[in-house]
Every structure is written in C-alpha cells, then in structure tokens.
Design a protein around this motif. Structure first.
Motif, PDB file in Angstrom:
ATOM      1  N   ASP A 156      13.090  55.593  65.639  1.00 38.26           N
ATOM      2  CA  ASP A 156      11.760  56.156  65.442  1.00 38.26           C
ATOM      3  C   ASP A 156      11.638  56.754  64.041  1.00 38.26           C
ATOM      4  OD1 ASP A 156      13.505  58.182  66.106  1.00 38.26           O
ATOM      5  OD2 ASP A 156      12.410  58.856  67.847  1.00 38.26           O
ATOM      6  N   SER A 157      12.599  56.428  63.182  1.00 36.79           N
ATOM      7  CA  SER A 157      12.569  56.823  61.772  1.00 36.79           C
ATOM      8  C   SER A 157      11.924  55.701  60.963  1.00 36.79           C
ATOM      9  CB  SER A 157      14.001  57.062  61.276  1.00 36.79           C
ATOM     10  OG  SER A 157      14.028  57.345  59.895  1.00 36.79           O
ATOM     11  N   SER A 158      11.281  56.045  59.862  1.00 36.57           N
ATOM     12  CA  SER A 158      10.675  55.036  58.987  1.00 36.57           C
ATOM     13  C   SER A 158      11.638  54.674  57.861  1.00 36.57           C
ATOM     14  CB  SER A 158       9.388  55.576  58.369  1.00 36.57           C
ATOM     15  OG  SER A 158       8.440  55.819  59.376  1.00 36.57           O
ATOM     16  N   PRO A 159      11.817  53.388  57.597  1.00 33.81           N
ATOM     17  CA  PRO A 159      12.711  52.985  56.519  1.00 33.81           C
ATOM     18  C   PRO A 159      12.104  53.264  55.143  1.00 33.81           C
ATOM     19  CG  PRO A 159      11.676  51.058  57.503  1.00 33.81           C
ATOM     20  CD  PRO A 159      11.241  52.245  58.303  1.00 33.81           C
ATOM     21  N   ALA A 160      12.970  53.576  54.197  1.00 27.47           N
ATOM     22  CA  ALA A 160      12.556  53.748  52.799  1.00 27.47           C
ATOM     23  C   ALA A 160      13.447  52.842  51.939  1.00 27.47           C
ATOM     24  CB  ALA A 160      12.716  55.197  52.366  1.00 27.47           C
ATOM     25  N   ARG A 161      12.851  52.189  50.961  1.00 24.01           N
ATOM     26  CA  ARG A 161      13.621  51.281  50.091  1.00 24.01           C
ATOM     27  C   ARG A 161      13.870  51.917  48.732  1.00 24.01           C
ATOM     28  NH1 ARG A 161      10.145  45.862  50.744  1.00 24.01           N
ATOM     29  NH2 ARG A 161       8.532  47.380  51.020  1.00 24.01           N
ATOM     30  N   VAL A 162      15.091  51.716  48.241  1.00 21.72           N
ATOM     31  CA  VAL A 162      15.483  52.194  46.920  1.00 21.72           C
ATOM     32  C   VAL A 162      16.203  51.058  46.219  1.00 21.72           C
ATOM     33  CG1 VAL A 162      16.860  53.866  45.626  1.00 21.72           C
ATOM     34  CG2 VAL A 162      15.778  54.549  47.777  1.00 21.72           C
ATOM     35  N   ARG A 163      15.735  50.679  45.042  1.00 19.85           N
ATOM     36  CA  ARG A 163      16.397  49.629  44.270  1.00 19.85           C
ATOM     37  C   ARG A 163      17.505  50.222  43.433  1.00 19.85           C
ATOM     38  NH1 ARG A 163      11.856  46.187  41.392  1.00 19.85           N
ATOM     39  NH2 ARG A 163      13.626  45.905  40.035  1.00 19.85           N
ATOM     40  N   ALA A 164      18.582  49.479  43.342  1.00 22.07           N
ATOM     41  CA  ALA A 164      19.722  49.907  42.521  1.00 22.07           C
ATOM     42  C   ALA A 164      19.939  48.893  41.406  1.00 22.07           C
ATOM     43  CB  ALA A 164      20.971  50.029  43.373  1.00 22.07           C
ATOM     44  N   VAL A 165      20.241  49.402  40.237  1.00 20.82           N
ATOM     45  CA  VAL A 165      20.493  48.547  39.079  1.00 20.82           C
ATOM     46  C   VAL A 165      21.842  48.950  38.502  1.00 20.82           C
ATOM     47  CG1 VAL A 165      19.672  47.843  36.807  1.00 20.82           C
ATOM     48  CG2 VAL A 165      18.018  48.384  38.594  1.00 20.82           C
ATOM     49  N   GLY A 166      22.719  47.973  38.340  1.00 22.71           N
ATOM     50  CA  GLY A 166      24.020  48.253  37.742  1.00 22.71           C
ATOM     51  C   GLY A 166      23.917  48.430  36.240  1.00 22.71           C
ATOM     52  N   LEU A 167      24.763  49.274  35.710  1.00 22.88           N
ATOM     53  CA  LEU A 167      24.762  49.494  34.265  1.00 22.88           C
ATOM     54  C   LEU A 167      25.931  48.794  33.612  1.00 22.88           C
ATOM     55  CD1 LEU A 167      23.895  53.275  34.210  1.00 22.88           C
ATOM     56  CD2 LEU A 167      22.374  51.338  33.885  1.00 22.88           C
ATOM     57  N   MET A 226      20.775  41.801  42.451  1.00 24.50           N
ATOM     58  CA  MET A 226      19.828  42.870  42.677  1.00 24.50           C
ATOM     59  C   MET A 226      20.132  43.461  44.051  1.00 24.50           C
ATOM     60  SD  MET A 226      17.065  44.714  41.936  1.00 24.50           S
ATOM     61  CE  MET A 226      17.034  44.069  40.300  1.00 24.50           C
ATOM     62  N   VAL A 227      20.253  44.779  44.101  1.00 21.47           N
ATOM     63  CA  VAL A 227      20.576  45.469  45.350  1.00 21.47           C
ATOM     64  C   VAL A 227      19.434  46.409  45.732  1.00 21.47           C
ATOM     65  CG1 VAL A 227      22.171  47.042  46.509  1.00 21.47           C
ATOM     66  CG2 VAL A 227      23.049  45.361  44.880  1.00 21.47           C
ATOM     67  N   VAL A 228      19.091  46.368  47.019  1.00 22.49           N
ATOM     68  CA  VAL A 228      18.115  47.294  47.578  1.00 22.49           C
ATOM     69  C   VAL A 228      18.801  48.030  48.713  1.00 22.49           C
ATOM     70  CG1 VAL A 228      15.964  47.521  48.872  1.00 22.49           C
ATOM     71  CG2 VAL A 228      16.111  45.909  46.986  1.00 22.49           C
ATOM     72  N   TYR A 229      18.670  49.353  48.710  1.00 18.08           N
ATOM     73  CA  TYR A 229      19.187  50.157  49.808  1.00 18.08           C
ATOM     74  C   TYR A 229      18.003  50.566  50.666  1.00 18.08           C
ATOM     75  CZ  TYR A 229      23.578  50.321  47.339  1.00 18.08           C
ATOM     76  OH  TYR A 229      24.743  49.955  46.726  1.00 18.08           O
ATOM     77  N   VAL A 230      18.120  50.291  51.959  1.00 18.66           N
ATOM     78  CA  VAL A 230      17.116  50.737  52.921  1.00 18.66           C
ATOM     79  C   VAL A 230      17.730  51.928  53.639  1.00 18.66           C
ATOM     80  CG1 VAL A 230      15.702  50.123  54.906  1.00 18.66           C
ATOM     81  CG2 VAL A 230      16.264  48.388  53.179  1.00 18.66           C
ATOM     82  N   THR A 231      17.088  53.083  53.531  1.00 20.49           N
ATOM     83  CA  THR A 231      17.632  54.294  54.122  1.00 20.49           C
ATOM     84  C   THR A 231      16.734  54.785  55.246  1.00 20.49           C
ATOM     85  OG1 THR A 231      16.497  55.764  52.562  1.00 20.49           O
ATOM     86  CG2 THR A 231      18.696  54.980  51.937  1.00 20.49           C
ATOM     87  N   TYR A 232      17.366  55.474  56.185  1.00 20.30           N
ATOM     88  CA  TYR A 232      16.667  56.067  57.312  1.00 20.30           C
ATOM     89  C   TYR A 232      17.052  57.542  57.357  1.00 20.30           C
ATOM     90  CZ  TYR A 232      16.025  51.227  58.720  1.00 20.30           C
ATOM     91  OH  TYR A 232      15.686  49.901  58.751  1.00 20.30           O
ATOM     92  N   GLN A 233      16.042  58.401  57.380  1.00 15.52           N
ATOM     93  CA  GLN A 233      16.254  59.842  57.434  1.00 15.52           C
ATOM     94  C   GLN A 233      15.919  60.357  58.832  1.00 15.52           C
ATOM     95  OE1 GLN A 233      17.457  61.532  54.614  1.00 15.52           O
ATOM     96  NE2 GLN A 233      17.638  59.412  53.908  1.00 15.52           N
ATOM     97  N   GLY A 234      16.588  61.422  59.237  1.00 16.84           N
ATOM     98  CA  GLY A 234      16.280  61.967  60.542  1.00 16.84           C
ATOM     99  C   GLY A 234      17.020  63.258  60.821  1.00 16.84           C
ATOM    100  N   THR A 235      16.943  63.674  62.074  1.00 18.76           N
ATOM    101  CA  THR A 235      17.634  64.866  62.553  1.00 18.76           C
ATOM    102  C   THR A 235      18.637  64.419  63.620  1.00 18.76           C
ATOM    103  OG1 THR A 235      16.140  65.298  64.400  1.00 18.76           O
ATOM    104  CG2 THR A 235      15.493  66.182  62.231  1.00 18.76           C
ATOM    105  N   THR A 236      19.304  65.366  64.220  1.00 16.87           N
ATOM    106  CA  THR A 236      20.241  65.024  65.291  1.00 16.87           C
ATOM    107  C   THR A 236      19.507  64.474  66.511  1.00 16.87           C
ATOM    108  OG1 THR A 236      20.189  67.316  66.061  1.00 16.87           O
ATOM    109  CG2 THR A 236      21.973  66.712  64.558  1.00 16.87           C
ATOM    110  N   GLN A 237      18.199  64.674  66.583  1.00 15.33           N
ATOM    111  CA  GLN A 237      17.401  64.162  67.704  1.00 15.33           C
ATOM    112  C   GLN A 237      16.778  62.791  67.438  1.00 15.33           C
ATOM    113  OE1 GLN A 237      17.879  67.171  69.479  1.00 15.33           O
ATOM    114  NE2 GLN A 237      18.949  67.283  68.420  1.00 15.33           N
ATOM    115  N   THR A 238      16.853  62.315  66.211  1.00 15.27           N
ATOM    116  CA  THR A 238      16.238  61.032  65.865  1.00 15.27           C
ATOM    117  C   THR A 238      16.979  59.892  66.561  1.00 15.27           C
ATOM    118  OG1 THR A 238      15.592  61.900  63.698  1.00 15.27           O
ATOM    119  CG2 THR A 238      15.590  59.511  63.950  1.00 15.27           C
ATOM    120  N   ARG A 239      16.204  59.031  67.193  1.00 18.88           N
ATOM    121  CA  ARG A 239      16.786  57.873  67.875  1.00 18.88           C
ATOM    122  C   ARG A 239      17.145  56.796  66.853  1.00 18.88           C
ATOM    123  NH1 ARG A 239      14.727  53.080  69.425  1.00 18.88           N
ATOM    124  NH2 ARG A 239      12.633  53.682  68.763  1.00 18.88           N
TER     125      ARG A 239
END
Length: 98
Positions: A87-98, A1-14
């Motif tokens: 200073d970005s908030s993490p978001a989790r996305v689950r991945a399922v292989g086919l 089981m794979v979970v991707y934790v992503t961080y979104q931001g701008t060029t100013q995001t620390r």
C-alpha cells in the motif's frame, strides 16, 4: 542506465516480499525487456523499521531504453500490479555513474 524504485513506509505498511520477488519483478522483466531492461534486483532492510522498506534496481541498456520502457503500453499493467504487494507508492530515482 540504472533506476532505483524505492518504497517508503512504517512498520505497519504492507509489503509482500515474496510476491514482489516471485511475481512483480518477473512481470517487470517480461514487460520491459523488449525495450532494453537487462536486469532487476530487490533489496530489503535487515530489520522492519520506518523509512525505506524496499528498493528495486532496474538496469537498462541506455537512456533510450529507459524512456521507451517508462512510456510503453505496458506501464499500466506494471502499475496495476503494485496494490497486490503493497500500500506504499513507488518512487523512481535515476542513478548516473561517474
């Protein structure tokens, strides 16, 4: 089981890449290995731009391991470390292989 934790931001995001790789990811492994986390990897875009600024791939033994880790007593410790590198908030996305 794979979970991707992503961080979104701008060029100013620390986002401290070095701290993330050398401190936060080892903290995540120490906290959740006991529940079935088998590995973590970090990925960063080759250029600084708005959008996804970091991705972490968390590989768990199975669904039970994933649920155990994300409901464990160690979650507050892991989440309390996030402001140390971004200073970005993490978001989790689950991945399922086919």
């Amino acid at each position: 089981m794979v979970v991707y934790v992503t961080y979104q931001g701008t060029t100013q995001t620390r986002f401290d890449h070095d701290y993330y790789v050398t401190s936060h990811l080892p903290l995540v492994m120490r906290a959740w290995k006991q529940y079935g986390l088998v590995g973590v990897s970090a990925f960063f875009p080759p250029i600084v731009q708005a959008g996804t600024i970091a991705i972490c791939e968390c590989v768990f033994r199975d669904e039970v391991a994933l649920k155990a880790a994300f409901t464990s007593a160690e979650v507050p410790e892991v989440m309390a470390d996030v402001p140390r590198f971004t200073d970005s908030s993490p978001a989790r996305v689950r991945a399922v292989g086919l």
